[in-house]
Design a protein around this motif. Sequence first.
Motif, PDB file in Angstrom:
ATOM      1  N   PRO A 385       0.817  -1.233   0.000  1.00 42.09           N
ATOM      2  CA  PRO A 385       0.000   0.000   0.000  1.00 42.09           C
ATOM      3  C   PRO A 385       0.840   1.267   0.000  1.00 42.09           C
ATOM      4  O   PRO A 385       0.438   2.276  -0.583  1.00 42.09           O
ATOM      5  N   ALA A 386       2.022   1.226   0.642  1.00 37.44           N
ATOM      6  CA  ALA A 386       2.888   2.412   0.637  1.00 37.44           C
ATOM      7  C   ALA A 386       3.418   2.697  -0.765  1.00 37.44           C
ATOM      8  O   ALA A 386       3.553   3.857  -1.166  1.00 37.44           O
ATOM      9  N   ILE A 387       3.718   1.645  -1.519  1.00 38.75           N
ATOM     10  CA  ILE A 387       4.189   1.827  -2.900  1.00 38.75           C
ATOM     11  C   ILE A 387       3.087   2.444  -3.755  1.00 38.75           C
ATOM     12  O   ILE A 387       3.346   3.314  -4.602  1.00 38.75           O
ATOM     13  N   ILE A 388       1.848   2.029  -3.538  1.00 40.75           N
ATOM     14  CA  ILE A 388       0.727   2.621  -4.275  1.00 40.75           C
ATOM     15  C   ILE A 388       0.625   4.116  -3.985  1.00 40.75           C
ATOM     16  O   ILE A 388       0.429   4.937  -4.902  1.00 40.75           O
ATOM     17  N   GLN A 389       0.779   4.505  -2.721  1.00 41.40           N
ATOM     18  CA  GLN A 389       0.719   5.919  -2.369  1.00 41.40           C
ATOM     19  C   GLN A 389       1.872   6.703  -2.995  1.00 41.40           C
ATOM     20  O   GLN A 389       1.693   7.849  -3.420  1.00 41.40           O
ATOM     21  N   CYS A 390       3.047   6.078  -3.068  1.00 41.44           N
ATOM     22  CA  CYS A 390       4.187   6.745  -3.708  1.00 41.44           C
ATOM     23  C   CYS A 390       3.895   7.006  -5.184  1.00 41.44           C
ATOM     24  O   CYS A 390       4.193   8.087  -5.704  1.00 41.44           O
ATOM     25  N   ARG A 391       3.313   6.023  -5.850  1.00 43.40           N
ATOM     26  CA  ARG A 391       2.985   6.216  -7.273  1.00 43.40           C
ATOM     27  C   ARG A 391       1.943   7.320  -7.445  1.00 43.40           C
ATOM     28  O   ARG A 391       2.016   8.116  -8.382  1.00 43.40           O
ATOM     29  N   GLN A 392       0.942   7.364  -6.568  1.00 41.88           N
ATOM     30  CA  GLN A 392      -0.066   8.419  -6.656  1.00 41.88           C
ATOM     31  C   GLN A 392       0.553   9.795  -6.458  1.00 41.88           C
ATOM     32  O   GLN A 392       0.079  10.783  -7.025  1.00 41.88           O
ATOM     33  N   ALA A 393       1.614   9.836  -5.652  1.00 41.28           N
ATOM     34  CA  ALA A 393       2.301  11.104  -5.393  1.00 41.28           C
ATOM     35  C   ALA A 393       3.346  11.426  -6.451  1.00 41.28           C
ATOM     36  O   ALA A 393       4.078  12.413  -6.314  1.00 41.28           O
ATOM     37  N   GLY A 394       3.437  10.603  -7.503  1.00 39.57           N
ATOM     38  CA  GLY A 394       4.383  10.880  -8.579  1.00 39.57           C
ATOM     39  C   GLY A 394       5.813  10.530  -8.255  1.00 39.57           C
ATOM     40  O   GLY A 394       6.735  11.043  -8.896  1.00 39.57           O
TER      41      GLY A 394
END
Length: 740
Positions: A385-394
């Motif tokens: 889930p942290a990796i998903i948030q990183c991708r959403q943040a560019g």
Amino acid sequence: YTLSLHDALPICGQLSVNESLLTGEAVPVSKRPDALAPNAFGEPGGDGTPFLFASTVVTQGVGIAEVKSIASATAVGRIGVALAATAEPPSALQTGSRRLVRQLGLGALLTAGALVLLGWLWDGRPLLDALLSGIALAMAILPEEIPVILTVFLSLGAWRISRQKVLTRRVSAVEALGAITVLAVDKTGTLTQNRMVVSELAIEGKSFKSEGAISTSNVAALPAAFHNLVEISMLATPADPFDPMEKAIQAFGRARLPATTRLHDGQPVEFEYPLSSEILAMTRIYSGEQPPPLTAYLLATKGAPEAVADLCHLTDERRAAVRLQVEDCAQRGLRVLGVAQGYWKTPSVAHPTASPAWPNSQHDFDFTFLGLVALADPPRGDVPPAIIQCRQAGIRLIMMTGDHPATARAIARQVGLSERPVVLTGTEIETLTDEALIERLRRTDLCARLQPAHKLRLVQALRADGEVVAMTGDGVNDAPALKAADVGIAMGERGTDVAREAASIVLLDDSFASIVAAVRQGRRIYDNITKATRFTVAVHIPIIALALVPALLHWPMLLLPVHIVLLELLIDPACSVVFEAEPEARGAMQRPPRAAGDSPFAAANLLRGMWQGLGVAAILLGGHALLSETGEATAQGRSAVFSALVIGVLLLTLANREKIFGYGPADGDATQKALQTRNPWLAWMAALIALMLASVVAIPALRQIMGLAWPDTAGMQATALMAALSAAWLIALRSFYRRW
């Protein structure tokens, strides 16, 4: 020291060494003597090498070695040299603020000096009045709030980030957190738990996979068909091992096997054949249940699958089937051991208690192949889930590990880091020029088999390509890259002291999710610094205008130094405490990182603040001119303008918030909604403004010191009108910028 095993001296068994401190590879590597060792130097990592390295740990076996190099010539010494030669990147925020303050300070001195000379020599004003005008103008121009903003925001930001289990060692890292474009992550200890667990069991025609992403915490019943495989693998393992894989086997067996199954648990070993370079398998021998001399000894063997298959004399078809299973596990990043069982009856002995004559080699026994045990270093549960948030943040993620490419590829797939099959290895990096390396990194997410120098070069290449790089690591081998990165992130629980000293921030709980929380806080802090800087510029413009324009138009002085000092008592807490406590902006983690050249002191942000201040200044000067035309006394006009300016400080504070009134953003995820609280300092700010304004107007002594008068009806109407027009201007300007 760097040591090399001497080929002329015997080794007792197979020597295994954990080199994760230097390579990041969690599994120990084997060592063997080499006749070329005295004339060669090697690098950490890989099986079958003769070199031992300082700061590594022997996990199994005994050997004799000779010293090859010491101090800076060792592998860990070379890391120290690279660490000392690596310079920390400068803080763009501090550099920009220093330049702005220097320019404005010089401009304030020149402008104030010119105003003093102009008023004294050209206008013929008394020198004291001219000096007061010059001092007031210099105080109005000097942006003394800028150092206050940086000190308060970054210090309180570090405190807020510490509440997310992230310790900030360098305040400049708080600024860089919000600008991260690339997050280079180490595999072992960051994406994974840095501990081996049994992932899969395989016997002929059947397999068993641990549920819950290869975790030993799940104690579901083990099918009976696999009981013997697990029990024999435990018997082939020391009861209290040091090797991570052997620890995993014992933990798995104790958690999954019923107590009645472990018939030999705790029974002493009669004899042991250790791992050797000739046979990559070990056999432990236990006495049987019958009394001597009829005892049949139990043989428990584990080791490399091909070595165990050879001991069992498997057919070619069975060997091929085992090879396919091993290759499948290897592609998924698993370490595989073969397990076999055998029995051996002793020949006649002279005395019942005498030790039998053990065969010279394990090949002298007959074994039955039981199956395979696959082990892995499981990924952390909070990583996907942290990796998903990183991708959403560019934020782009790149894995940098010293482990095998297949392991890196498998872990990347499990956590959702990358689906690209391409892996850049350390050997390839050495053959690439800097330009070619930058080009490769633009389309590569996985880097494996890296030495410390490789990681350092990768970080430098990314920064040379304009990226803002954060680097995670826990070993000595990560220290140079941690120091070279814009934000070095060390593990606090498992990390080495060297890595923590080189890093900018330390994760106290070693959680990848804490990095995302720190980035979120970094973006909030940067946004609020931008708002506070814009407010500072905006609020200084009307003060400068009220100090300068009356002197040029031969009006009476509207602002005295004491007025500016009093205003600073409002401006400083507004631009520091109030804006520092602002909630997170709307969509802070759904937008790309800010551009590399972006800054709170950029022309666009300063110009927006200037437009705000120019509009308020024009309204206040126009109000004073109107009052003068109607015959209002100087003290009355000054009171009206000063009161409107004080109210304007509050209006400018509201105009530069994310929302003028009430809560922060209403959209976003649960974490954002948890941050949507009212700014606790805004009400106190409004109360302070009201109290100060009432005091200087209502208390005669203060009113006399300030050169003010009790406002009459015309003065109060003018104050209300100027405040209303200022609010209308700020709202219109805010709407224009939002649409633009």
